[in-house]
Enzyme design. Sequence first.
Site, PDB file in Angstrom:
ATOM      1  N   GLU A 177      -9.332  -0.174  -4.626  1.00 58.78           N
ATOM      2  CA  GLU A 177     -10.386  -0.856  -3.877  1.00 58.78           C
ATOM      3  C   GLU A 177     -11.005   0.044  -2.813  1.00 58.78           C
ATOM      4  O   GLU A 177     -12.151  -0.159  -2.405  1.00 58.78           O
ATOM      5  CB  GLU A 177      -9.830  -2.116  -3.212  1.00 58.78           C
ATOM      6  CG  GLU A 177      -8.759  -1.849  -2.165  1.00 58.78           C
ATOM      7  CD  GLU A 177      -8.269  -3.106  -1.461  1.00 58.78           C
ATOM      8  OE1 GLU A 177      -8.865  -4.172  -1.687  1.00 58.78           O
ATOM      9  OE2 GLU A 177      -7.286  -3.020  -0.703  1.00 58.78           O
ATOM     10  N   GLN A 187      -1.354  -9.574  -6.974  1.00 59.24           N
ATOM     11  CA  GLN A 187      -0.737  -8.252  -7.041  1.00 59.24           C
ATOM     12  C   GLN A 187       0.350  -8.084  -5.986  1.00 59.24           C
ATOM     13  O   GLN A 187       1.343  -7.409  -6.223  1.00 59.24           O
ATOM     14  CB  GLN A 187      -1.820  -7.180  -6.865  1.00 59.24           C
ATOM     15  CG  GLN A 187      -1.361  -5.771  -7.194  1.00 59.24           C
ATOM     16  CD  GLN A 187      -2.509  -4.781  -7.140  1.00 59.24           C
ATOM     17  OE1 GLN A 187      -3.509  -4.979  -6.449  1.00 59.24           O
ATOM     18  NE2 GLN A 187      -2.391  -3.695  -7.874  1.00 59.24           N
ATOM     19  N   ARG A 188       0.160  -8.695  -4.837  1.00 62.94           N
ATOM     20  CA  ARG A 188       1.121  -8.489  -3.756  1.00 62.94           C
ATOM     21  C   ARG A 188       2.151  -9.611  -3.623  1.00 62.94           C
ATOM     22  O   ARG A 188       3.132  -9.456  -2.906  1.00 62.94           O
ATOM     23  CB  ARG A 188       0.382  -8.315  -2.428  1.00 62.94           C
ATOM     24  CG  ARG A 188      -0.213  -9.577  -1.841  1.00 62.94           C
ATOM     25  CD  ARG A 188      -1.035  -9.262  -0.618  1.00 62.94           C
ATOM     26  NE  ARG A 188      -1.371 -10.460   0.148  1.00 62.94           N
ATOM     27  CZ  ARG A 188      -2.244 -10.481   1.134  1.00 62.94           C
ATOM     28  NH1 ARG A 188      -2.860  -9.371   1.482  1.00 62.94           N
ATOM     29  NH2 ARG A 188      -2.478 -11.601   1.794  1.00 62.94           N
ATOM     30  N   MET A 207      -5.304  -3.194  -5.115  1.00 60.56           N
ATOM     31  CA  MET A 207      -5.237  -3.137  -3.658  1.00 60.56           C
ATOM     32  C   MET A 207      -4.850  -1.718  -3.216  1.00 60.56           C
ATOM     33  O   MET A 207      -4.404  -0.906  -4.012  1.00 60.56           O
ATOM     34  CB  MET A 207      -4.215  -4.134  -3.127  1.00 60.56           C
ATOM     35  CG  MET A 207      -4.687  -5.567  -3.132  1.00 60.56           C
ATOM     36  SD  MET A 207      -3.440  -6.667  -2.422  1.00 60.56           S
ATOM     37  CE  MET A 207      -4.464  -8.066  -1.987  1.00 60.56           C
ATOM     38  N   ASP A 244       0.817  -1.221   0.000  1.00 60.28           N
ATOM     39  CA  ASP A 244       0.000   0.000   0.000  1.00 60.28           C
ATOM     40  C   ASP A 244       0.850   1.270   0.000  1.00 60.28           C
ATOM     41  O   ASP A 244       0.358   2.341  -0.362  1.00 60.28           O
ATOM     42  CB  ASP A 244      -0.915   0.024   1.223  1.00 60.28           C
ATOM     43  CG  ASP A 244      -1.974  -1.065   1.188  1.00 60.28           C
ATOM     44  OD1 ASP A 244      -2.101  -1.741   0.153  1.00 60.28           O
ATOM     45  OD2 ASP A 244      -2.664  -1.244   2.200  1.00 60.28           O
ATOM     46  N   ARG A 277      -5.574  -0.154   0.924  1.00 59.40           N
ATOM     47  CA  ARG A 277      -6.654  -0.029   1.908  1.00 59.40           C
ATOM     48  C   ARG A 277      -7.130   1.399   2.101  1.00 59.40           C
ATOM     49  O   ARG A 277      -8.313   1.661   2.294  1.00 59.40           O
ATOM     50  CB  ARG A 277      -6.188  -0.599   3.257  1.00 59.40           C
ATOM     51  CG  ARG A 277      -7.228  -0.482   4.354  1.00 59.40           C
ATOM     52  CD  ARG A 277      -6.788  -1.193   5.615  1.00 59.40           C
ATOM     53  NE  ARG A 277      -6.680  -2.626   5.405  1.00 59.40           N
ATOM     54  CZ  ARG A 277      -7.719  -3.461   5.396  1.00 59.40           C
ATOM     55  NH1 ARG A 277      -8.941  -2.987   5.536  1.00 59.40           N
ATOM     56  NH2 ARG A 277      -7.535  -4.749   5.216  1.00 59.40           N
TER      57      ARG A 277
END
Length: 409
Positions: free
Chosen positions: A242, A294-295, A185, A139, A187
């Site tokens: 997201e 993705q991560r 992604m 992130d 958060r």
Amino acid sequence: MKKRNLIYGQSGGVTSVINASAYGAIIAAINNPMVENVYAALNGIKGILEERIIDLKAESKDEIEKIAFTPGAIFGSCRTKLKTEEDFERLFKVFDAYDIGYFLYNGGNDSMETAYQIALKAQEYGYPLKVIGIPKTVDNDLMYTDHCPGYGSAAKFTAISILEATRDLESMHTDSTQVFILESMGRYAGWLAASGILASINGERGPQIFLLPEVPFNEEKFLSKVEEVIRRDGYCSIVAAEALKDSEGNYISTEDYTDAFGNIQLGKIGIYLQKLIRQNLGRKVHTALPDYLQRSSRHIASLTDWEEAIGVGAAAVKFAVDQGLSGVMVSIVRDLDSPYLKHYEPVSLEGIGGKVKYLPEEYISPDGFGVTEKFVEYVRPLIQGEAPNHYLRGIPVYANLKKVPVKRK
């Protein structure tokens, strides 16, 4: 000065290079003459509370080396929160029983808050423990560091994925799909979604619309923008975060679930947008949710990111053992964009947990649907190079540790 034992733990969502940080810390600790034993907690703080602790010196040198090339969290992660005084008392009983003098916690915002609380409790209890936070998050929203290990590789994955998908869309749009949405992604902040702009740095056609949490979502403006792009280009490629929010700060799309830290489960924003476009514009839409891919996509990890992940792990041992620091996180300080230069510094863990580093206004285009050249200059160095991989019969080979448990005490 008495030798003490060191324990390392992983926490929160993984990255493709979190194990590179583990490797950096493990090698530095094994080679440090003031560290007696080097342990790892299985599933982070949860593993310490449950005394699921393994002896890393019992592993072969070959398997230790493979840790740096392995995705996921090789020792297991967790989202465990220390909630009561009994939790902390139990934790320090374990630290004392295993003669732990150094605790390295590798994670994101919530993990840094946990590390900070443990450092405070060590002072309160008068227990000689050095606590260091090792940053990681795709992130890229941790305070007091230029960027976070894990972000560069996820940004590289995002840029390549949307580049290839946009090529596909461009080739099919005349009588098939006209809109493609990649759900990213992130958060709270739009760092990862914005990285899709790197698809166009070599003159290629990248996404035309970026939807970022920092810009309140307006349905009417969005639909108008999509229609404008389709009229101009024939198709529309979108990267959507997201964590997209409305004008009142409410998430557009969530699921009915929260974790131990109260973080709400996000997702399905792509499906929401897909329905919106179909119902209002009548366009054929495809949506991709890379999610864990993705991560965790280690096969195209950034070399810069991988090397820095190793670097912050090694720096954590240096700060704790050689400099005697505690209650700090390893921060990456950028010295120069081109050529890219950086160094590591300790920063206080206080104020990292519970805060978010948002995408600055200067990185977002005036219309709110794109990102600026200043952002490109910021992120470009972080995706450079390709981290090495070990292959066998065409498939990557990862570490297979014995995970020898330390005798329960």
